[in-house]
Design an enzyme around this catalytic site. Sequence first.
Site, mmCIF file in Angstrom:
data_model
loop_
_atom_site.group_PDB
_atom_site.id
_atom_site.type_symbol
_atom_site.label_atom_id
_atom_site.label_comp_id
_atom_site.label_asym_id
_atom_site.label_seq_id
_atom_site.Cartn_x
_atom_site.Cartn_y
_atom_site.Cartn_z
ATOM 1 C CD GLU A 1 3.141 0.564 9.790
ATOM 2 O OE1 GLU A 1 4.229 0.794 9.249
ATOM 3 O OE2 GLU A 1 2.082 1.062 9.399
ATOM 4 C CG ASN B 1 -0.418 -0.022 2.509
ATOM 5 O OD1 ASN B 1 0.780 -0.249 2.670
ATOM 6 N ND2 ASN B 1 -1.239 0.207 3.526
ATOM 7 C CB CYS C 1 -1.946 -0.318 8.998
ATOM 8 S SG CYS C 1 -0.798 1.051 9.016
HETATM 9 O O1 G3H Z 1 -0.805 1.236 6.081
HETATM 10 C C1 G3H Z 1 -0.054 1.637 6.991
HETATM 11 C C2 G3H Z 1 0.564 2.964 6.912
HETATM 12 O O2 G3H Z 1 1.574 3.083 7.879
HETATM 13 C C3 G3H Z 1 -0.458 4.062 7.053
HETATM 14 O O3 G3H Z 1 0.126 5.283 6.823
HETATM 15 O O4 G3H Z 1 -1.502 6.767 7.964
HETATM 16 O O5 G3H Z 1 0.179 7.683 6.394
HETATM 17 O O6 G3H Z 1 -1.731 6.328 5.551
HETATM 18 P P1 G3H Z 1 -0.790 6.583 6.681
#
Ligand code: G3H
Length: 481
Positions: free
Chosen positions: A257, A161, A291
């Site tokens: 993570e 992603n 996430c």
């Molecule tokens: O998908 C996991 C990422 O750490 C989310 O990052 O909050 O910048 O979209 P973000």
Amino acid sequence: MALRQDDKKFHTLLDNKWVGSKSGETVKIYSPDNQEVTGEIPALSQAEVDAAVAKTADVQPNWEALDGTERSELLHRWAQELEKMTDEIGDMIHKEVGKTLSAAKSEVKRTAQLIRHTAEEGLRTHGSFIQGDAFPGASKSTKAMVQKVPHGVVLAIAPFNYPVNLAASKIAPALITGNTVVFKPATQGAVSGLLMVEALVKAGLPEGVLNVVTGRGSVIGDFVVTHPKIDMITFTGGTATGQHIAKKASMIPVVLELGGKDPAIVLQDADLDKAAKEIVSGALSYSGQRCTAIKRVMVVNEVADELVAKVKERVAALKVGPSSDDADITPMIDQKSADFVVSLIDDAKQKGATVVHEGIQDQNLLGPTLLDNVTEDMEVAWEEQFGPVLPFIRISNELEAIDLERRNAYGLQASIFTKNLENAFTIADKLNVGTVQVNGKTSRGPDHFPFLGVKNSGQGVQGIGRSIDSMLRDKVLVLNL
Ligand code: G3H
């Protein structure tokens, strides 16, 4: 050889040479927009991965021996080269993982900023000096110099992603601290990751300091995770895979993570317009495939009707379609992920949830679905959807929200919407999550803030400063004068 073998076929990086697999085997990457092949990457064998890891380990002492300022300068040049490639890399992210072009380019720009900040922050690491006489029986003449040294070889595994940003957020802190890196991109997003690495090569990456292993997870995944020359692993991805890695990798530090089921808790005194705006973008940007997406709303009965109506109005205005049409809600990464979201919606409907807004279901393109009156027996109340469905759970008061959240298997972030800051702080104290956002959506960043998940959401802490810390260990030199 170059990174590009032809229009679709790409090489991987070994000792600063772009190479294919010896067998000629490749893994194909399909566009989420139209299922066409966007690229092919080498399917390396275990022997090829072994050679890549060995080389990364061989050069590590030389890399560590360099002055920190030289490593920092390389990172600055990398950021510069990356920025020059914004259009090319942005276009590839867009095609490989179905982000809109503007979101994809923003990811590249954010990454250049992250690398620059890391290049500076990495110069500020320091150890400590401890005098012995604070402990009974030891004297002042016994002194410990606690140095910070790299682990050695870091295995960086990135998710689909954020194929560039969540790769660089591991690679940059590893490199600045004197570690060398084996980079394993997610298959979908691998070419974007390789283009990011091309920028690093252009910036002057010394041979072997970073090697890229591409291929089938079933063939090389466990092999690389358990390789004896890997000294530390940093991974972003699904909880099941993260837990598997943590079990396989023994006696080395592992930073994870993972997933989340972040709630937005909306209280009676909240600014409902603001809450609705934040909930919609927090839950549905990149079709909820983050996430940190808001994955359930807990709203007190008194304002539930009004909040649901405001969210519905905003959701109805979202454009649904392929990422090439610059839509707000774009196709999910693959059919399996879309099928899972549909199964959650079906389960909730069958158990009596109110469908406030129904999204279209066309293969892996799902329109946003809002479900009200979601109850605890419904899977969507607890399971991480990672897609465009948003459940609303009506609650009597904040105590119910705290109770629901404390029974969450995940513990990434939570949002609280209220004008009463004292109340927000009291609730925040009781939530077992990595981060609580007050009057804002759940999200990582700014990228120098600590970022962590507890329970099934991860282990260790990231965010630029903390990521740098995680790449270092203590080494103690005791002087007995
Ligand atoms: O998908 C996991 C990422 O750490 C989310 O990052 O909050 O910048 O979209 P973000």
